[in-house]
Scaffold this motif. Sequence first.
Motif, mmCIF file in Angstrom:
data_model
loop_
_atom_site.group_PDB
_atom_site.id
_atom_site.type_symbol
_atom_site.label_atom_id
_atom_site.label_comp_id
_atom_site.label_asym_id
_atom_site.label_seq_id
_atom_site.Cartn_x
_atom_site.Cartn_y
_atom_site.Cartn_z
ATOM 1 N N THR A 163 -19.705 -12.322 -7.581
ATOM 2 C CA THR A 163 -18.948 -13.017 -6.393
ATOM 3 C C THR A 163 -17.535 -11.809 -6.721
ATOM 4 O O THR A 163 -17.406 -10.504 -6.747
ATOM 5 C CB THR A 163 -17.722 -13.762 -6.711
ATOM 6 N N ASP A 165 -13.253 -11.010 -6.164
ATOM 7 C CA ASP A 165 -12.193 -11.323 -6.837
ATOM 8 C C ASP A 165 -11.700 -11.936 -7.132
ATOM 9 O O ASP A 165 -10.905 -12.967 -7.113
ATOM 10 C CB ASP A 165 -11.442 -10.298 -7.716
ATOM 11 N N SER A 168 -12.873 -15.603 -7.198
ATOM 12 C CA SER A 168 -13.253 -16.506 -8.124
ATOM 13 C C SER A 168 -13.114 -18.155 -8.952
ATOM 14 O O SER A 168 -13.890 -18.723 -9.429
ATOM 15 C CB SER A 168 -13.282 -15.407 -9.287
ATOM 16 N N CYS A 172 -15.091 -20.823 -10.808
ATOM 17 C CA CYS A 172 -14.139 -21.319 -12.375
ATOM 18 C C CYS A 172 -13.784 -22.825 -12.295
ATOM 19 O O CYS A 172 -12.553 -21.896 -12.343
ATOM 20 C CB CYS A 172 -13.928 -19.987 -12.849
ATOM 21 N N VAL A 181 -19.951 -14.172 -15.245
ATOM 22 C CA VAL A 181 -19.387 -14.005 -13.806
ATOM 23 C C VAL A 181 -19.295 -12.257 -13.593
ATOM 24 O O VAL A 181 -18.765 -11.784 -14.509
ATOM 25 C CB VAL A 181 -17.650 -14.325 -13.487
ATOM 26 N N HIS A 183 -18.499 -9.493 -10.730
ATOM 27 C CA HIS A 183 -17.219 -9.825 -9.552
ATOM 28 C C HIS A 183 -16.915 -8.020 -9.084
ATOM 29 O O HIS A 183 -17.361 -7.082 -10.051
ATOM 30 C CB HIS A 183 -15.532 -9.944 -9.761
ATOM 31 N N VAL A 211 -10.611 -12.917 -14.024
ATOM 32 C CA VAL A 211 -11.260 -13.537 -12.690
ATOM 33 C C VAL A 211 -11.465 -15.026 -13.007
ATOM 34 O O VAL A 211 -12.002 -15.515 -12.837
ATOM 35 C CB VAL A 211 -12.060 -12.767 -11.868
ATOM 36 N N CYS A 212 -12.577 -15.144 -13.997
ATOM 37 C CA CYS A 212 -12.628 -16.482 -14.931
ATOM 38 C C CYS A 212 -12.088 -16.563 -16.498
ATOM 39 O O CYS A 212 -13.818 -16.039 -16.441
ATOM 40 C CB CYS A 212 -13.926 -16.484 -14.500
ATOM 41 N N VAL A 217 -17.052 -12.334 -18.301
ATOM 42 C CA VAL A 217 -16.998 -11.280 -17.001
ATOM 43 C C VAL A 217 -17.123 -10.207 -16.867
ATOM 44 O O VAL A 217 -17.097 -8.884 -17.627
ATOM 45 C CB VAL A 217 -15.037 -11.475 -16.174
#
Length: 600
Positions: A163, A165, A168, A172, A181, A183, A211-212, A217
Amino acid sequence: MVSLNDHRMQSNGHSSAEATWIDRLSGLRELGWRTGGPGERRWLERYPEGVPAELAYPQQRLGWLLQQAAERYPSRLACCYYHEQLTYAELLSRAERLAMVFVREGLRPGDRVGILLPNLPETIVALFATWIAGGVVVSLSPLMVAEEVSSLMKATGCRFVVTLDVLSPLVCHGDSAPELVVHTTLAGRLTRLEQLGYAWVRFQKVGFGSVCPQARVLRMEEAIQSVSQGREPNGGGIHDPAFVLPTGGTTGHPKAVTLSHHNLIAQAWQLSHWSRGHHGEETILAVLPFFHSYGLSTSVMMGAALGATLVLHHRFHPVSAVRLIESHRPTMFLAVPAMLSALNTKVLRERKCDLTSLHSVISGGAPLPAAVAEEFEEHSGATIVEGYGLSEASPVTHVGPLDGTAISGTIGFPVPDTDARIVSDSTDETVPTGDVGELLVRGPQVMLGYWDNPEATAEVIRDGWLHTGDLASCDENGFFRIVDRKKDLIITSGFNVYPADVEETLRGCPGVVDIAIVGVPDEERGEVVKAVVVVESEKSFDRRAFEAYARDHMSAHKKPRIVEVREEDLPRNFLGKVLRRELREQHDGMSASEEVPSAD
């Protein structure tokens, strides 16, 4: 033929419910899809010169499609985005290395990878990396809200997500975070003004944190650079699932189309032959979103088959599109009518632009008004035709001939190896030439079925024929024309909106007693969503709260653009079903002053 059931069950140990679904799909696929003889396909007599009626399809999985493009045209530009350019050799290398990262992180054949990205080079990399690694792409739209993303991820069992940023938070959401994830970002590639806006949006969405936080990540660029050697495409069957995309019912139990490797390669071959494109010479303006099968097949798949250069932009904007045409000189433009209308009204009427590089424009997703096509043709000199399809068919089944013989208002002919019939609603028998009935199609591009939903699959694929739900006619020359939609599907700017989905969501808004959603004509978008809201008191109804609720709970294209508030009941038949046709007729009879547009 490789058994879809054998491959997936051996490698994944799927549940008995999923195994049953796969068995049903395999049975449907074994049904023949050709008609009894050429006499039933009168359109073949008027096929464009050089377009064969039947094709020999590569018996390969999708990773091969990029591999063969890189072998034939290693130094040719595969895609460009702002100042970034990737050759086919570079694109393949990045895809193979990301595939190695996926496998290193635990991806198994048949595992689902969600891709939530606009049109970027990374989107193409992530698509092919998933297929090379043996995974199945689940298409997550940036237009979705977190509830919709979460529901689809749960229904398909997404373990990994790629994905942006700023997007995200959608993946999530709550307890639905995936295991991994990957990103990327638009930072560093936009114009200076766009950079400032992007930084502000990122801060609002993500802040200074991860971001998650709930998942492992990886930054895509760092992940790709972490491996020095790529991965060869994973083995498996050509009829294994490759691409899953929602087609309605994204709340509760999503209904998602499942396309195989063979579906998408067959579609790429059909479109590349129909376009009569020159291999290694074409440039495609790729602004149709790749998260939909229309953009995926006509840009990414056909582009790779032709060895074409894709001119990317993360969203369609008329001024930006004209700038890209003038600077990159694309030869093909795949569009929806709303795009052509916006180009006409917002740019081309204001100033003279050089669009002469375009030789072919194919419009789909909604009916193409003749006036819109004629005006754009005057500005560009390109041949403009209308096509037709549906997600369940990868999606293209019909396209107008590009040799100058297309007839305005028609969707042209079935593409190679595709059969079509117009049948009576009551008997399923083929109707006489020129009569209206439901359009049925079959061909190698027709889906495996709906993900984990054999009952819904059996409803639309019967005796090998896909029932489109659209009413059509076919003239004595084989030209097909869409007359109306059997279902109440709304198509706005090329996006499908299902009234029942919107109604179900908006009934939860305080103050709403009853609601009906209909599509009404719009010059720019084809149709817009209208809500007819029944309330106890018009004076006490909070319209702003209603619009805020819609904005927070559904994708932008689903939100009502026109809201009619009333205290009287909705018109219904004796079974209690809302008479949407009557509501559309009432709208047609309203004066402009009676219509209340949404504040959006």
